[in-house]
Design a protein around this motif. Structure first.
Motif, PDB file in Angstrom:
ATOM      1  N   PRO A  19       6.757  52.145  44.969  1.00 54.29           N
ATOM      2  CA  PRO A  19       6.970  51.659  43.596  1.00 54.29           C
ATOM      3  C   PRO A  19       5.883  52.176  42.656  1.00 54.29           C
ATOM      4  N   ALA A  22       2.888  48.062  38.572  1.00 56.60           N
ATOM      5  CA  ALA A  22       3.652  46.913  38.074  1.00 56.60           C
ATOM      6  C   ALA A  22       3.569  46.796  36.556  1.00 56.60           C
ATOM      7  N   PRO A  24       5.287  43.982  33.896  1.00 54.38           N
ATOM      8  CA  PRO A  24       6.179  42.822  33.763  1.00 54.38           C
ATOM      9  C   PRO A  24       7.454  43.189  33.001  1.00 54.38           C
ATOM     10  N   SER A  25       8.574  42.609  33.416  1.00 51.70           N
ATOM     11  CA  SER A  25       9.891  43.025  32.920  1.00 51.70           C
ATOM     12  C   SER A  25      10.063  42.924  31.415  1.00 51.70           C
ATOM     13  N   ARG A  78      10.275  55.246  33.549  1.00 51.92           N
ATOM     14  CA  ARG A  78       9.003  54.875  32.931  1.00 51.92           C
ATOM     15  C   ARG A  78       8.749  55.710  31.677  1.00 51.92           C
TER      16      ARG A  78
END
Length: 165
Positions: A19, A22, A24-25, A78
């Protein structure tokens, strides 16, 4: 057809795609101009890796391509969500995205730049804007003191310097 009639050699495991950092959504994917350049360089490297893939084993080639394509898919997502923020356009007197910050935490001098999640690298003194310490000091000015909660402990942070070079 039942899996019982398939040769074991024909059963390929789905490769694991590591992945990305991180985010956050509901958080906007802020990046510095340098950060977007790093993402573009990563894309070129993956394209190069894909085009120069040399393997005679077809099964291994499929696995390698699946990993590269998976990484590329995550990278393109991204990049598509990236919102470039030029640090030089930020207010000079307060901590915002892209700021180089010098501070004292519990008497220890520290300095770092607040950057996007893909650009963050503690060894290069770059922390993500979603990191707890970055969120605690965002909006603060030189001379401000912040109580930073770290578990049960509260650390005093004194802002010493802000610049956007």
């Amino acid at each position: 057809m039942s899996r019982g009639f398939v040769k074991e050699d024909d059963q390929e495991e789905t490769p694991i795609i590591p992945p990305r950092a991180a985010l956050p959504s509901t958080t906007i994917n802020y990046v510095t101009p340098n950060g977007i350049q790093q993402l573009k360089a990563e894309k070129e490297a993956l394209e190069q890796e894909r085009s120069s893939l040399k393997t005679t084993d077809e099964q291994q080639r499929r696995r390698d391509l699946a990993v590269i394509d998976g990484k590329m898919g995550l990278l393109l997502e991204r990049m598509a969500s990236a919102r470039i923020i030029n640090p030089k356009e930020q207010p000079k007197n307060e901590i915002r995205f892209g700021a180089h910050v010098k501070l004292k935490m519990n008497g220890i001098l520290q300095q770092f730049q607040i950057v996007g999640v893909d650009e963050a690298d503690v060894t290069k003194q770059k922390i993500a804007f979603v990191a707890p310490i970055a969120m605690a000091i965002t909006g603060k000015k030189v001379g401000d003191t912040v109580d930073f909660k770290l578990g049960a402990e509260v650390r005093k942070i004194e802002i010493l310097e802000i610049n956007y070079n």
